[in-house]
Design an enzyme around this catalytic site. Structure first.
Site, short mmCIF file in Angstrom:
data_model
loop_
_atom_site.label_atom_id
_atom_site.label_comp_id
_atom_site.label_asym_id
_atom_site.label_seq_id
_atom_site.Cartn_x
_atom_site.Cartn_y
_atom_site.Cartn_z
N SER A 1 0.84 -1.19 0.00
CA SER A 1 0.00 0.00 0.00
C SER A 1 0.89 1.26 0.00
O SER A 1 1.68 1.45 -0.92
CB SER A 1 -0.97 -0.04 1.19
OG SER A 1 -1.98 0.91 1.07
N ASP B 1 -9.52 -4.41 -5.87
CA ASP B 1 -9.06 -3.43 -4.87
C ASP B 1 -9.88 -2.16 -5.05
O ASP B 1 -9.78 -1.47 -6.07
CB ASP B 1 -7.58 -3.14 -5.08
CG ASP B 1 -6.96 -2.30 -3.96
OD1 ASP B 1 -7.72 -1.60 -3.26
OD2 ASP B 1 -5.73 -2.35 -3.80
N HIS C 1 -7.74 -5.09 -1.61
CA HIS C 1 -6.61 -4.36 -1.04
C HIS C 1 -5.95 -5.13 0.10
O HIS C 1 -4.79 -4.91 0.39
CB HIS C 1 -7.05 -2.98 -0.53
CG HIS C 1 -5.91 -2.07 -0.26
ND1 HIS C 1 -5.08 -1.58 -1.25
CD2 HIS C 1 -5.41 -1.56 0.89
CE1 HIS C 1 -4.15 -0.82 -0.73
NE2 HIS C 1 -4.32 -0.78 0.57
#
Length: 312
Positions: free
Chosen positions: A147, A253, A285
């Site tokens: 991320s 995601d 995600h």
């Protein structure tokens, strides 16, 4: 240690990690290091302004010659996250023969960009400054992030010549260049990310805009240079050699849209760079989809190859 067992240890560690890079607080339960490695927490590696920056280090108990090193960078939207959440990854790769560090970096909104990449680069310089002590091969240092950590890992990889990102954290005579990097579910074009947030849900769209504004001190209309300078995609050029990169991103995601990896992989390929891009149809995600073990093994195989682990 048999090669097959090394594979399994790393895959187990990565599997334990798979749910940890969502933008949330870290789990309270922290794994203990196995007896097969040495673990050194809370090592000061530099300064972030007036504050000490710390890392946790895991390494094999026995190293023949020099070992590669891996910088592990947590996520959290640049505003939260904890280096201890990545201990399973440290322990797994240390068992596979890598000196691993999970690093602290300054968080927004208290610390604005480029503070975060300055801290990451300082950690790489610290590895080189202490290469003899930890039996590290200074030519085999890589990075992996999830991320926001993926953003920083890839930004680190594509800016070896960006002196404005070096900061003053310490070890200025050493290089912050790395030989490879892996980005999982990361944003690489932050201007695009802000613009696309209007397509996201009523919860995630505002969250994305809030994180970017905290990180970069405003929106793209207010601080366009910050968005440009913080986006890894803007450092990819045909005349600029780049290390091998791996990108993994889920089509499902909804927080960091898969278009981020699409545009980055396309730009890298057009520039002639080596990129291994895995677009996972059912990954979100915070998950790798139904074939999680296969995708996690691909990460390990990529790093095994480009960090030149035994058997690669």
């Amino acid at each position: 240690m048999p090669k097959r067992r090394r594979f399994l240890l790393v895959c187990i560690a990565l599997s334990a990690l798979a749910g940890l890079f969502v933008l949330s607080k870290t789990h309270a339960d922290k794994p203990k290091p196995p007896d097969t490695i040495l673990f050194e927490p809370n090592i000061v590696f530099g300064k972030g302004g007036d504050d000490d920056l710390k890392l946790d280090l895991a390494r094999p108990k026995k190293i023949d010659g020099k070992a590669p090193a891996l910088v592990v960078i947590h996520g959290g939207g640049w505003i939260s996250g904890d280096r201890s959440s990545l201990h399973p990854l440290l322990f797994g790769f240390a068992n596979a023969g890598v000196v691993c560090i999970s690093i602290q970096y300054r968080l927004a909104p208290q610390a604005k960009f480029p503070a975060q990449i300055e801290d990451v680069k300082c950690a790489v310089r610290w590895l080189r400054a202490n290469a003899d002590q930890y039996q590290i091969d200074p030519n085999r240092i890589g990075a992996i992030g999830m991320s926001a950590g993926a953003h920083l890992a890839i930004l680190l990889a594509v800016t070896p010549d960006q002196k404005s990102f070096e900061g003053t954290g310490g070890h200025p005579t050493h290089s912050s260049q790395i030989c490879t990097a892996v980005g999982i579910a990361g944003p690489y074009d932050l201007t695009l990310g802000y613009a696309s947030s209007v397509k996201q849900s009523a919860q995630e769209g505002p969250a994305v805009r809030s994180m970017l504004e905290s990180f970069l001190s405003g929106n793209p209309d207010q601080v366009p240079d910050q968005y440009r300078d913080a986006s890894p995609i803007n450092y990819v050029r045909k005349d600029k050699p780049l290390p091998p990169l791996q990108l993994l991103h889920g089509e499902a995601d909804t927080l960091v849209l898969v278009e981020q990896a699409d545009v980055m992989a396309k730009k890298l390929r057009e520039a002639g760079a080596m990129v291994d891009y895995l677009r996972i149809s059912d990954a979100t995600h915070g998950t790798f989809g139904k074939d999680q073990d296969q995708h996690l093994l691909r990460i390990f195989q990529f790093l095994r190859t480009h960090l030149k682990l035994p058997g690669a």
